[in-house]
Motif scaffolding. Structure first.
Motif, mmCIF file in Angstrom:
data_model
loop_
_atom_site.group_PDB
_atom_site.id
_atom_site.type_symbol
_atom_site.label_atom_id
_atom_site.label_comp_id
_atom_site.label_asym_id
_atom_site.label_seq_id
_atom_site.Cartn_x
_atom_site.Cartn_y
_atom_site.Cartn_z
ATOM 1 N N PRO A 116 8.355 6.118 -1.435
ATOM 2 C CA PRO A 116 7.093 6.424 -2.111
ATOM 3 C C PRO A 116 5.925 6.509 -1.124
ATOM 4 O O PRO A 116 5.105 7.386 -1.223
ATOM 5 N N LEU A 117 5.896 5.617 -0.148
ATOM 6 C CA LEU A 117 4.828 5.615 0.837
ATOM 7 C C LEU A 117 4.874 6.898 1.648
ATOM 8 O O LEU A 117 3.876 7.567 1.833
ATOM 9 N N ARG A 118 6.047 7.275 2.119
ATOM 10 C CA ARG A 118 6.189 8.488 2.919
ATOM 11 C C ARG A 118 5.800 9.723 2.106
ATOM 12 O O ARG A 118 5.080 10.578 2.575
ATOM 13 N N GLY A 119 6.294 9.808 0.878
ATOM 14 C CA GLY A 119 5.957 10.931 0.017
ATOM 15 C C GLY A 119 4.468 10.976 -0.272
ATOM 16 O O GLY A 119 3.860 12.044 -0.284
ATOM 17 N N ASP A 120 3.870 9.814 -0.478
ATOM 18 C CA ASP A 120 2.450 9.747 -0.754
ATOM 19 C C ASP A 120 1.644 10.227 0.452
ATOM 20 O O ASP A 120 0.676 10.966 0.306
ATOM 21 N N ARG A 121 2.054 9.818 1.643
ATOM 22 C CA ARG A 121 1.366 10.273 2.862
ATOM 23 C C ARG A 121 1.528 11.773 3.045
ATOM 24 O O ARG A 121 0.609 12.448 3.474
ATOM 25 N N LEU A 122 2.700 12.272 2.727
ATOM 26 C CA LEU A 122 2.973 13.697 2.838
ATOM 27 C C LEU A 122 2.062 14.482 1.900
ATOM 28 O O LEU A 122 1.445 15.476 2.293
ATOM 29 N N ILE A 123 1.953 14.023 0.670
ATOM 30 C CA ILE A 123 1.107 14.700 -0.311
ATOM 31 C C ILE A 123 -0.360 14.618 0.108
ATOM 32 O O ILE A 123 -1.096 15.600 0.018
ATOM 33 N N GLU A 124 -0.787 13.456 0.606
ATOM 34 C CA GLU A 124 -2.167 13.309 1.072
ATOM 35 C C GLU A 124 -2.435 14.270 2.227
ATOM 36 O O GLU A 124 -3.468 14.943 2.260
ATOM 37 N N ARG A 132 -13.356 9.583 0.839
ATOM 38 C CA ARG A 132 -13.356 9.671 -0.627
ATOM 39 C C ARG A 132 -11.970 10.061 -1.143
ATOM 40 O O ARG A 132 -11.535 9.562 -2.177
ATOM 41 N N ILE A 133 -11.288 10.954 -0.422
ATOM 42 C CA ILE A 133 -9.926 11.350 -0.799
ATOM 43 C C ILE A 133 -9.015 10.131 -0.707
ATOM 44 O O ILE A 133 -8.204 9.865 -1.595
ATOM 45 N N ARG A 134 -9.173 9.357 0.351
ATOM 46 C CA ARG A 134 -8.377 8.142 0.524
ATOM 47 C C ARG A 134 -8.686 7.134 -0.587
ATOM 48 O O ARG A 134 -7.782 6.495 -1.119
ATOM 49 N N ALA A 135 -9.953 7.020 -0.961
ATOM 50 C CA ALA A 135 -10.341 6.108 -2.051
ATOM 51 C C ALA A 135 -9.709 6.558 -3.375
ATOM 52 O O ALA A 135 -9.244 5.730 -4.158
ATOM 53 N N LEU A 136 -9.673 7.875 -3.618
ATOM 54 C CA LEU A 136 -9.030 8.389 -4.832
ATOM 55 C C LEU A 136 -7.546 8.041 -4.835
ATOM 56 O O LEU A 136 -6.980 7.682 -5.859
ATOM 57 N N LYS A 137 -6.916 8.148 -3.660
ATOM 58 C CA LYS A 137 -5.496 7.804 -3.556
ATOM 59 C C LYS A 137 -5.303 6.315 -3.856
ATOM 60 O O LYS A 137 -4.382 5.939 -4.584
ATOM 61 N N THR A 138 -6.168 5.477 -3.332
ATOM 62 C CA THR A 138 -6.087 4.033 -3.566
ATOM 63 C C THR A 138 -6.220 3.723 -5.059
ATOM 64 O O THR A 138 -5.476 2.895 -5.587
ATOM 65 N N ILE A 139 -7.142 4.399 -5.725
ATOM 66 C CA ILE A 139 -7.326 4.204 -7.171
ATOM 67 C C ILE A 139 -6.045 4.596 -7.909
ATOM 68 O O ILE A 139 -5.571 3.875 -8.787
ATOM 69 N N ARG A 140 -5.468 5.753 -7.538
ATOM 70 C CA ARG A 140 -4.241 6.232 -8.181
ATOM 71 C C ARG A 140 -3.101 5.233 -7.973
ATOM 72 O O ARG A 140 -2.365 4.916 -8.906
ATOM 73 N N LEU A 141 -2.976 4.714 -6.755
ATOM 74 C CA LEU A 141 -1.908 3.735 -6.463
ATOM 75 C C LEU A 141 -2.122 2.434 -7.241
ATOM 76 O O LEU A 141 -1.164 1.849 -7.750
ATOM 77 N N GLU A 142 -3.372 1.998 -7.331
ATOM 78 C CA GLU A 142 -3.678 0.769 -8.069
ATOM 79 C C GLU A 142 -3.337 0.937 -9.549
ATOM 80 O O GLU A 142 -2.763 0.049 -10.175
ATOM 81 N N MET A 143 -3.668 2.100 -10.112
ATOM 82 C CA MET A 143 -3.311 2.376 -11.509
ATOM 83 C C MET A 143 -1.789 2.357 -11.668
ATOM 84 O O MET A 143 -1.278 1.789 -12.625
#
Length: 158
Positions: free
Chosen positions: A23-31, A55-66
């Protein structure tokens, strides 16, 4: 071409054991793919890049937290509703907690999107919104296509 190869190397072939942290690798790839599209399609200046990427990184953090917190609350609500006798107050409390979490996350998400919008030109903003609308579906379609290419071409397999 190089992007396709890099993406192909990161996507496990069907039936293959996933890597330790897929999941981490895929998430980094998508980012990385999103950032590449934003830089390419919005023609961002260096200053805009410096302001938008956090801000993009913050959006990713919000998505991961959800993704971490919502399923836990849903599980707890499912367990509470299945109990006999039911504890209606506990159910109300958990539902309120879930609704509060969603409201807070949406507010944080909107704030980040407003901060991104504030540094873009109107044309860039329009393109950004269009990328946002289609990015997830297009990325999933691309990853599926890459998986198919990897499966059909033994040289790409690990």
């Amino acid at each position: 071409g190089l992007l396709i190869i890099a993406l192909a190397m990161a996507v496990p072939a069907a039936g293959q054991e996933p890597r330790p942290h897929p999941p981490l690798r895929g998430d980094r790839l998508i980012e990385a793919f999103l950032i590449w599209r934003l830089v390419d399609e919005l023609d961002l200046t260096e200053t805009q890049i410096a302001q938008v990427f956090p801000r993009i990184r913050a959006l990713k953090t919000i998505r991961l937290e959800m993704g971490r917190r919502v399923p836990r609350l849903v599980r707890e609500i499912r367990q509470l509703t299945a109990q006999t006798p039911r504890d209606d107050d506990a159910i109300r409390t958990k539902v309120a907690e879930l609704n509060q979490l969603r409201a807070e996350m949406e507010a944080r998400r909107r704030q980040q999107l407003q901060m991104i919008a504030s540094v873009l030109t109107p044309e860039q903003l329009g393109k950004f919104v269009l990328i946002q609308e289609t990015f997830e579906a297009e990325t999933l379609r691309l990853l599926e296509e890459i998986r198919r290419i990897v499966e059909e071409n033994p040289p790409f397999r690990r």
